[in-house]
Motif scaffolding. Structure first.
Motif, short mmCIF file in Angstrom:
data_model
loop_
_atom_site.label_atom_id
_atom_site.label_comp_id
_atom_site.label_asym_id
_atom_site.label_seq_id
_atom_site.Cartn_x
_atom_site.Cartn_y
_atom_site.Cartn_z
N VAL A 1 -6.15 57.21 -41.81
CA VAL A 1 -5.02 57.91 -42.43
C VAL A 1 -4.83 57.40 -43.85
CG1 VAL A 1 -2.61 58.57 -42.12
CG2 VAL A 1 -3.97 57.93 -40.12
N ALA A 2 -4.60 58.31 -44.76
CA ALA A 2 -4.43 57.96 -46.17
C ALA A 2 -3.15 57.15 -46.39
CB ALA A 2 -4.38 59.22 -47.03
N ALA A 3 -3.17 56.31 -47.38
CA ALA A 3 -1.99 55.54 -47.79
C ALA A 3 -2.26 54.98 -49.18
CB ALA A 3 -1.70 54.41 -46.81
N VAL A 4 -1.21 54.44 -49.78
CA VAL A 4 -1.32 53.84 -51.11
C VAL A 4 -1.17 52.33 -50.97
CG1 VAL A 4 -0.27 53.67 -53.40
CG2 VAL A 4 -0.42 55.90 -52.25
N CYS A 5 -2.15 51.59 -51.48
CA CYS A 5 -2.08 50.12 -51.49
C CYS A 5 -1.52 49.69 -52.84
CB CYS A 5 -3.47 49.53 -51.28
SG CYS A 5 -4.19 49.87 -49.66
N TYR A 6 -0.40 48.99 -52.81
CA TYR A 6 0.36 48.66 -54.02
C TYR A 6 0.48 47.15 -54.14
CZ TYR A 6 4.38 48.88 -57.28
OH TYR A 6 5.23 48.74 -58.35
N ASN A 7 -0.16 46.59 -55.16
CA ASN A 7 -0.12 45.14 -55.37
C ASN A 7 1.18 44.80 -56.09
OD1 ASN A 7 -0.48 42.52 -56.71
ND2 ASN A 7 -2.58 42.62 -55.91
N PHE B 1 -5.21 51.38 -42.62
CA PHE B 1 -5.68 50.21 -41.88
C PHE B 1 -6.28 49.17 -42.81
CE2 PHE B 1 -8.27 47.53 -39.24
CZ PHE B 1 -7.50 47.37 -38.10
N ARG B 2 -7.00 49.63 -43.84
CA ARG B 2 -7.57 48.68 -44.80
C ARG B 2 -6.45 47.91 -45.50
NH1 ARG B 2 -10.92 45.13 -45.57
NH2 ARG B 2 -12.41 46.54 -44.58
N GLY B 3 -5.36 48.61 -45.82
CA GLY B 3 -4.23 47.93 -46.44
C GLY B 3 -3.61 46.91 -45.52
N ALA B 4 -3.44 47.29 -44.25
CA ALA B 4 -2.85 46.36 -43.28
C ALA B 4 -3.72 45.14 -43.09
CB ALA B 4 -2.63 47.08 -41.95
N LYS B 5 -5.03 45.35 -43.05
CA LYS B 5 -5.96 44.24 -42.86
C LYS B 5 -5.93 43.30 -44.06
CE LYS B 5 -10.74 43.41 -41.37
NZ LYS B 5 -12.02 44.07 -40.97
N GLU C 1 1.97 46.11 -50.69
CA GLU C 1 2.89 46.99 -49.97
C GLU C 1 2.10 48.24 -49.65
OE1 GLU C 1 7.05 49.47 -50.73
OE2 GLU C 1 6.48 47.85 -52.10
N ILE C 2 2.16 48.70 -48.41
CA ILE C 2 1.41 49.89 -48.01
C ILE C 2 2.39 51.05 -47.97
CG2 ILE C 2 -0.10 50.89 -46.28
CD1 ILE C 2 -0.28 47.69 -45.48
N ILE C 3 2.21 51.97 -48.90
CA ILE C 3 3.19 53.04 -49.12
C ILE C 3 2.72 54.33 -48.47
CG2 ILE C 3 4.28 54.46 -50.91
CD1 ILE C 3 4.07 52.00 -52.76
N GLU D 1 -0.69 44.72 -36.99
CA GLU D 1 0.20 43.98 -37.88
C GLU D 1 0.17 44.61 -39.28
OE1 GLU D 1 0.97 39.34 -39.28
OE2 GLU D 1 -1.00 39.95 -38.54
N HIS D 2 1.36 44.83 -39.84
CA HIS D 2 1.55 45.38 -41.18
C HIS D 2 1.22 46.87 -41.29
CE1 HIS D 2 2.26 41.32 -42.44
NE2 HIS D 2 1.01 40.94 -42.23
N PHE D 3 0.92 47.52 -40.18
CA PHE D 3 0.69 48.97 -40.23
C PHE D 3 2.01 49.63 -40.58
CE2 PHE D 3 -0.67 53.13 -38.41
CZ PHE D 3 -1.90 53.21 -39.05
N PRO D 4 2.05 50.47 -41.61
CA PRO D 4 3.34 51.00 -42.10
C PRO D 4 4.06 51.87 -41.08
CG PRO D 4 1.50 52.11 -43.16
CD PRO D 4 0.91 50.97 -42.38
#
Length: 339
Positions: free
Chosen positions: A128-134, A226-230, A239-241, A299-302
């Motif tokens: 699933v698409a998401a935005v990875c925000y540093n 999932f890549r963001g959560a990992k 932050e996974i938006i 863990e950390h899945f939005p």
């Protein structure tokens, strides 16, 4: 006599070894699965099928899809294990898949199984698409976190965003096809025109934008959740938006290539791909899997991500794939990284 006995024994061993070698079947398996997962998949399959050797051919979704299409008249693969369902729908329309109902397919969530009987392909998991925000790099650049896709066209994000090229990345294609569905054809291209102004570059990997954001090389990476959560679990300041308009998604799926000379072995592999054991392996890399009840909380899945998944029109995405990619290439490819 002793020498003759030793010779006959050696000959017997040699013959047995040759028989075992001859009995081993090799399967050429095309895949877009993350490279670090492939050895684990093969090892688990071989525990119950030691006579079948998997030879992986691994690349990004777009490249594997193009390779399969180029080999249409002379197929080199036996099985496709882990390719976007939109790609497999395209291959199905070209008559390139061997229909097969694997043992246990009835245990899967129906939306992960091709509608035909027998099915041409069977789903494994969804991304699933998401935005990875540093958050650290964004603060340095004076940015505010976006809440929507359209926020990313704001001039303050100039050169601060990286996303995947849809011609080579399944994640990139699900982004583009979902924007065309959410905003309409005209509105979708207008949106991408605006987004392009803020893109630093397009990558040839769906996970790379998030990995780059996690490493602090860019504040914003359009990737998958999932890549963001990992990465966040590994300590990255991410932050996974989940954009407010909704998010695109696709599923990895498996199919037998029509014309394979190793049909029985290919069927055994596809039987394995739908098992609970296989789905438990998928769950280490994806939060949504085909086998109900297997997926564990990540863990950390939005929160709210699954509810934000759009009603994806896979037929639209598959039927219009070539035209969408051609148009995207003509507009935006100048910012793509070298292959």
């Amino acid at each position: 006599m002793k020498h003759k006995t030793k010779f006959l024994a050696a000959l017997a061993v040699s013959s047995l070894t040759a028989t075992v070698a001859l009995s081993e079947t090799e399967l050429t398996v095309y895949t877009a699965v993350e490279a670090e997962d492939l050895a684990r998949y093969a090892e688990t399959f071989n525990a119950s099928n030691p006579d079948i050797k998997i030879n992986w051919v691994r690349d990004s979704t777009g490249i594997i899809t193009a390779k399969l299409l180029a080999e249409r008249d002379n197929p080199q693969a036996d099985v496709v294990w882990g390719l976007a369902a939109t790609s497999l729908l395209l291959l199905k329309s070209e008559g390139m898949l061997e229909p097969y109902a694997p043992a246990g397919v009835g245990d899967l969530d129906a939306k992960f199984v091709d509608d035909d009987n027998p099915p041409a392909w069977v789903g494994m998991d969804a991304w699933v698409a998401a935005v990875c925000y540093n958050t650290v790099e964004a603060e340095k650049a004076g940015l505010k976190p976006p809440t929507s896709w359209k926020d990313l066209t704001d001039p303050m994000y100039k050169d601060q965003v990286i996303m995947p090229n849809p011609n080579s990345s399944g994640t990139g294609f699900l982004d583009v096809s979902s924007w065309l569905q959410m905003f309409g054809e005209e509105g979708g291209w207008e949106y991408m025109d605006g987004l392009h102004e803020n893109i630093a570059r397009y990558t040839h990997s769906g996970s790379k934008p998030c990995k780059l954001a996690a490493a602090g090389e860019i504040p914003i990476g359009i990737s998958f959740a999932f890549r963001g959560a990992k990465s966040k679990a590994d300590g990255a300041p991410l932050e996974i938006i989940v954009p407010s308009e909704g998010v695109g998604w696709d599923m990895e799926a498996t199919a037998i290539v029509a014309g394979t000379a190793n049909l029985e072995a290919a069927q055994k592999l596809v039987d394995f791909t739908v098992t609970k054991e296989a789905n438990e392996m998928y769950n280490t890399g994806y939060a949504v899997v085909a086998y109900p009840g297997v997926a564990k909380p990540v863990e950390h899945f939005p929160e709210g991500l699954l509810d934000a998944m759009i009603d994806n029109d896979f037929e639209f995405a598959a039927n219009n794939r070539a035209a969408i990619l051609k148009e995207w290439q003509s507009r935006y490819d100048g910012k793509s990284e070298a292959k």
